[in-house]
Design a protein around this motif. Structure first.
Motif, PDB file in Angstrom:
ATOM      1  N   ARG A 134     -67.784  -0.978 -28.927  1.00 42.40           N
ATOM      2  CA  ARG A 134     -67.423  -2.607 -29.454  1.00 42.40           C
ATOM      3  C   ARG A 134     -67.008  -2.863 -27.279  1.00 42.40           C
ATOM      4  NH1 ARG A 134     -62.538  -2.524 -33.075  1.00 42.40           N
ATOM      5  NH2 ARG A 134     -63.727  -1.339 -34.765  1.00 42.40           N
ATOM      6  N   ASP A 135     -66.785  -3.563 -27.488  1.00 47.83           N
ATOM      7  CA  ASP A 135     -66.697  -4.124 -26.784  1.00 47.83           C
ATOM      8  C   ASP A 135     -65.021  -4.280 -25.732  1.00 47.83           C
ATOM      9  OD1 ASP A 135     -69.430  -5.866 -26.411  1.00 47.83           O
ATOM     10  OD2 ASP A 135     -68.191  -7.157 -26.873  1.00 47.83           O
ATOM     11  N   LEU A 136     -64.863  -3.774 -24.280  1.00 52.79           N
ATOM     12  CA  LEU A 136     -63.769  -3.900 -23.822  1.00 52.79           C
ATOM     13  C   LEU A 136     -63.291  -4.713 -23.005  1.00 52.79           C
ATOM     14  CD1 LEU A 136     -65.327  -0.549 -21.550  1.00 52.79           C
ATOM     15  CD2 LEU A 136     -63.860  -0.110 -24.053  1.00 52.79           C
ATOM     16  N   THR A 137     -62.035  -4.749 -23.376  1.00 51.26           N
ATOM     17  CA  THR A 137     -61.305  -6.177 -23.119  1.00 51.26           C
ATOM     18  C   THR A 137     -61.078  -6.574 -21.857  1.00 51.26           C
ATOM     19  OG1 THR A 137     -59.659  -5.641 -24.608  1.00 51.26           O
ATOM     20  CG2 THR A 137     -58.946  -7.247 -22.502  1.00 51.26           C
ATOM     21  N   TYR A 138     -61.380  -5.336 -20.895  1.00 57.47           N
ATOM     22  CA  TYR A 138     -61.609  -5.284 -19.674  1.00 57.47           C
ATOM     23  C   TYR A 138     -62.374  -4.490 -18.492  1.00 57.47           C
ATOM     24  CZ  TYR A 138     -58.043  -1.566 -19.229  1.00 57.47           C
ATOM     25  OH  TYR A 138     -57.361  -0.429 -19.590  1.00 57.47           O
ATOM     26  N   GLN A 139     -63.346  -3.795 -17.887  1.00 59.16           N
ATOM     27  CA  GLN A 139     -64.223  -2.937 -17.321  1.00 59.16           C
ATOM     28  C   GLN A 139     -63.842  -1.478 -16.764  1.00 59.16           C
ATOM     29  OE1 GLN A 139     -66.601  -3.873 -14.402  1.00 59.16           O
ATOM     30  NE2 GLN A 139     -67.700  -5.733 -15.255  1.00 59.16           N
ATOM     31  N   ILE A 140     -63.789  -1.016 -17.549  1.00 59.11           N
ATOM     32  CA  ILE A 140     -63.397   0.776 -17.008  1.00 59.11           C
ATOM     33  C   ILE A 140     -64.233   1.697 -16.542  1.00 59.11           C
ATOM     34  CG2 ILE A 140     -62.508   2.847 -17.523  1.00 59.11           C
ATOM     35  CD1 ILE A 140     -61.792   0.592 -20.623  1.00 59.11           C
ATOM     36  N   GLN A 141     -64.264   1.735 -15.213  1.00 61.97           N
ATOM     37  CA  GLN A 141     -65.850   2.653 -14.160  1.00 61.97           C
ATOM     38  C   GLN A 141     -67.067   1.811 -14.061  1.00 61.97           C
ATOM     39  OE1 GLN A 141     -65.608   6.389 -15.925  1.00 61.97           O
ATOM     40  NE2 GLN A 141     -63.425   7.292 -15.714  1.00 61.97           N
ATOM     41  N   LYS A 142     -66.718   0.907 -14.179  1.00 57.88           N
ATOM     42  CA  LYS A 142     -67.938  -0.775 -14.009  1.00 57.88           C
ATOM     43  C   LYS A 142     -68.648  -0.252 -16.045  1.00 57.88           C
ATOM     44  CE  LYS A 142     -68.619  -0.148  -9.084  1.00 57.88           C
ATOM     45  NZ  LYS A 142     -69.692   0.979  -8.376  1.00 57.88           N
ATOM     46  N   GLN A 143     -67.756   0.052 -16.807  1.00 61.86           N
ATOM     47  CA  GLN A 143     -68.230   0.198 -17.865  1.00 61.86           C
ATOM     48  C   GLN A 143     -68.161  -1.818 -19.116  1.00 61.86           C
ATOM     49  OE1 GLN A 143     -70.608   2.071 -19.038  1.00 61.86           O
ATOM     50  NE2 GLN A 143     -70.509   3.262 -17.476  1.00 61.86           N
ATOM     51  N   LYS A 144     -68.920  -2.443 -19.298  1.00 60.02           N
ATOM     52  CA  LYS A 144     -68.179  -3.333 -19.989  1.00 60.02           C
ATOM     53  C   LYS A 144     -67.907  -3.428 -21.562  1.00 60.02           C
ATOM     54  CE  LYS A 144     -69.892  -6.542 -16.806  1.00 60.02           C
ATOM     55  NZ  LYS A 144     -70.574  -7.788 -17.540  1.00 60.02           N
ATOM     56  N   LYS A 145     -69.039  -1.729 -22.324  1.00 58.68           N
ATOM     57  CA  LYS A 145     -68.711  -1.521 -23.250  1.00 58.68           C
ATOM     58  C   LYS A 145     -67.951   0.467 -23.296  1.00 58.68           C
ATOM     59  CE  LYS A 145     -71.810  -4.726 -25.821  1.00 58.68           C
ATOM     60  NZ  LYS A 145     -72.109  -4.720 -27.425  1.00 58.68           N
ATOM     61  N   GLY A 146     -67.573   0.042 -24.685  1.00 57.73           N
ATOM     62  CA  GLY A 146     -67.105   1.608 -24.532  1.00 57.73           C
ATOM     63  C   GLY A 146     -67.805   2.775 -26.434  1.00 57.73           C
ATOM     64  N   ARG A 147     -67.368   3.407 -26.591  1.00 58.20           N
ATOM     65  CA  ARG A 147     -67.626   4.116 -28.383  1.00 58.20           C
ATOM     66  C   ARG A 147     -66.278   4.368 -28.586  1.00 58.20           C
ATOM     67  NH1 ARG A 147     -72.687   7.013 -28.123  1.00 58.20           N
ATOM     68  NH2 ARG A 147     -73.497   4.796 -28.001  1.00 58.20           N
ATOM     69  N   PHE A 148     -65.786   4.234 -29.515  1.00 61.73           N
ATOM     70  CA  PHE A 148     -64.327   4.374 -29.750  1.00 61.73           C
ATOM     71  C   PHE A 148     -64.476   5.553 -31.197  1.00 61.73           C
ATOM     72  CE2 PHE A 148     -64.222   0.660 -27.548  1.00 61.73           C
ATOM     73  CZ  PHE A 148     -62.703   0.299 -27.110  1.00 61.73           C
ATOM     74  N   VAL A 149     -63.228   6.876 -30.347  1.00 62.24           N
ATOM     75  CA  VAL A 149     -63.427   7.761 -31.739  1.00 62.24           C
ATOM     76  C   VAL A 149     -61.975   7.761 -31.955  1.00 62.24           C
ATOM     77  CG1 VAL A 149     -64.024  10.053 -32.220  1.00 62.24           C
ATOM     78  CG2 VAL A 149     -65.115   8.634 -31.022  1.00 62.24           C
ATOM     79  N   LEU A 150     -61.073   8.190 -33.209  1.00 62.60           N
ATOM     80  CA  LEU A 150     -59.870   8.149 -33.448  1.00 62.60           C
ATOM     81  C   LEU A 150     -59.256   9.883 -33.852  1.00 62.60           C
ATOM     82  CD1 LEU A 150     -56.777   6.828 -33.892  1.00 62.60           C
ATOM     83  CD2 LEU A 150     -57.526   6.372 -35.960  1.00 62.60           C
ATOM     84  N   TYR A 151     -59.035  10.027 -33.354  1.00 64.63           N
ATOM     85  CA  TYR A 151     -58.468  11.581 -33.835  1.00 64.63           C
ATOM     86  C   TYR A 151     -57.230  12.168 -34.236  1.00 64.63           C
ATOM     87  CZ  TYR A 151     -62.542  13.349 -31.295  1.00 64.63           C
ATOM     88  OH  TYR A 151     -63.404  13.025 -30.453  1.00 64.63           O
ATOM     89  N   THR A 152     -56.773  12.613 -35.350  1.00 59.26           N
ATOM     90  CA  THR A 152     -55.936  12.590 -36.323  1.00 59.26           C
ATOM     91  C   THR A 152     -55.671  14.161 -36.405  1.00 59.26           C
ATOM     92  OG1 THR A 152     -55.457  10.770 -37.888  1.00 59.26           O
ATOM     93  CG2 THR A 152     -54.049  12.223 -38.273  1.00 59.26           C
ATOM     94  N   MET A 153     -53.983  14.329 -35.525  1.00 61.34           N
ATOM     95  CA  MET A 153     -53.529  15.641 -35.440  1.00 61.34           C
ATOM     96  C   MET A 153     -52.913  16.231 -35.399  1.00 61.34           C
ATOM     97  SD  MET A 153     -54.270  15.689 -30.689  1.00 61.34           S
ATOM     98  CE  MET A 153     -55.351  14.447 -31.469  1.00 61.34           C
ATOM     99  N   LYS A 154     -52.149  17.466 -35.795  1.00 61.86           N
ATOM    100  CA  LYS A 154     -51.218  18.382 -35.491  1.00 61.86           C
ATOM    101  C   LYS A 154     -50.867  19.059 -34.120  1.00 61.86           C
ATOM    102  CE  LYS A 154     -50.210  19.046 -40.299  1.00 61.86           C
ATOM    103  NZ  LYS A 154     -50.415  19.786 -41.263  1.00 61.86           N
ATOM    104  N   LEU A 155     -50.042  18.763 -33.155  1.00 65.85           N
ATOM    105  CA  LEU A 155     -49.976  18.899 -31.631  1.00 65.85           C
ATOM    106  C   LEU A 155     -48.375  18.894 -31.362  1.00 65.85           C
ATOM    107  CD1 LEU A 155     -51.464  19.271 -28.978  1.00 65.85           C
ATOM    108  CD2 LEU A 155     -51.198  16.859 -28.474  1.00 65.85           C
ATOM    109  N   ASN A 156     -47.624  20.095 -30.638  1.00 66.01           N
ATOM    110  CA  ASN A 156     -46.577  20.766 -29.992  1.00 66.01           C
ATOM    111  C   ASN A 156     -46.819  19.463 -29.021  1.00 66.01           C
ATOM    112  OD1 ASN A 156     -44.326  21.178 -28.361  1.00 66.01           O
ATOM    113  ND2 ASN A 156     -45.441  23.938 -28.762  1.00 66.01           N
ATOM    114  N   PRO A 157     -45.772  18.705 -29.153  1.00 67.43           N
ATOM    115  CA  PRO A 157     -44.682  17.686 -28.128  1.00 67.43           C
ATOM    116  C   PRO A 157     -44.928  17.887 -26.674  1.00 67.43           C
ATOM    117  CG  PRO A 157     -43.403  17.673 -30.189  1.00 67.43           C
ATOM    118  CD  PRO A 157     -44.037  18.561 -30.154  1.00 67.43           C
ATOM    119  N   SER A 158     -44.896  19.141 -26.471  1.00 69.59           N
ATOM    120  CA  SER A 158     -44.911  19.887 -25.311  1.00 69.59           C
ATOM    121  C   SER A 158     -46.229  19.892 -23.974  1.00 69.59           C
ATOM    122  CB  SER A 158     -44.091  21.123 -24.907  1.00 69.59           C
ATOM    123  OG  SER A 158     -44.207  22.114 -25.639  1.00 69.59           O
ATOM    124  N   LYS A 159     -47.318  19.792 -25.133  1.00 67.59           N
ATOM    125  CA  LYS A 159     -48.319  20.239 -24.504  1.00 67.59           C
ATOM    126  C   LYS A 159     -48.953  19.012 -23.942  1.00 67.59           C
ATOM    127  CE  LYS A 159     -48.396  24.973 -25.123  1.00 67.59           C
ATOM    128  NZ  LYS A 159     -48.123  25.409 -24.231  1.00 67.59           N
TER     129      LYS A 159
END
Length: 97
Positions: free
Chosen positions: A44-69
Motif C-alpha cells: 500500500r501507499d504510505l501517507t508520508y515517506q518513511i525511511q525514503k519509502q513511499k510504499k510498504g508491505r503491511f502485515v497484521l498479527y493477532t497475539m496473546k502477550l504479557n503487557p509488561s513485555k
C-alpha cells in the motif's frame, strides 16, 4: 496475558520484508508472545515517506502477550532496519471473543 494486534509495515523488497517479518516473529517469540493469526494486507501507499519509502508491505498479527513485555519488544523493534513502522493495539475482551 492480554490480546493485542500488531500492525507492521515492511519495505517492498522481498528479501527485506521477509527478513523483517522473521525478526519480528523471533522477537515476539523471545518475549513469550503467542501469535494466533498473521494476516497480510498487501502493498500500500504510505501517507508520508518513511525511511525514503513511499510504499510498504503491511502485515497484521493477532497475539496473546504479557503487557509488561511491550516496552522490551519496542526497544528491539526500533533497531530492526527492515521494519518501517509498527503499532500495538490492545483488544478489549468483548472484541476478542
Amino acid at each position: 496475558m492480554k490480546k493485542y494486534e500488531l500492525m507492521t509495515i515492511y519495505p517492498l523488497e522481498d528479501e527485506k520484508s521477509k527478513k523483517g517479518a522473521e525478526d519480528v516473529k523471533s522477537t515476539l517469540a523471545k518475549f513469550g508472545a503467542e501469535i494466533t493469526e498473521e494476516k497480510p494486507f498487501g502493498d500500500r501507499d504510505l501517507t508520508y515517506q518513511i525511511q525514503k519509502q513511499k510504499k510498504g508491505r503491511f502485515v497484521l498479527y493477532t497475539m496473546k502477550l504479557n503487557p509488561s513485555k511491550i516496552t522490551e519488544i519496542d526497544k528491539e523493534f526500533k533497531i530492526n532496519m527492515n521494519l518501517l513502522k509498527y503499532q500495538f493495539v490492545r483488544l478489549d475482551e468483548k472484541e476478542s471473543k
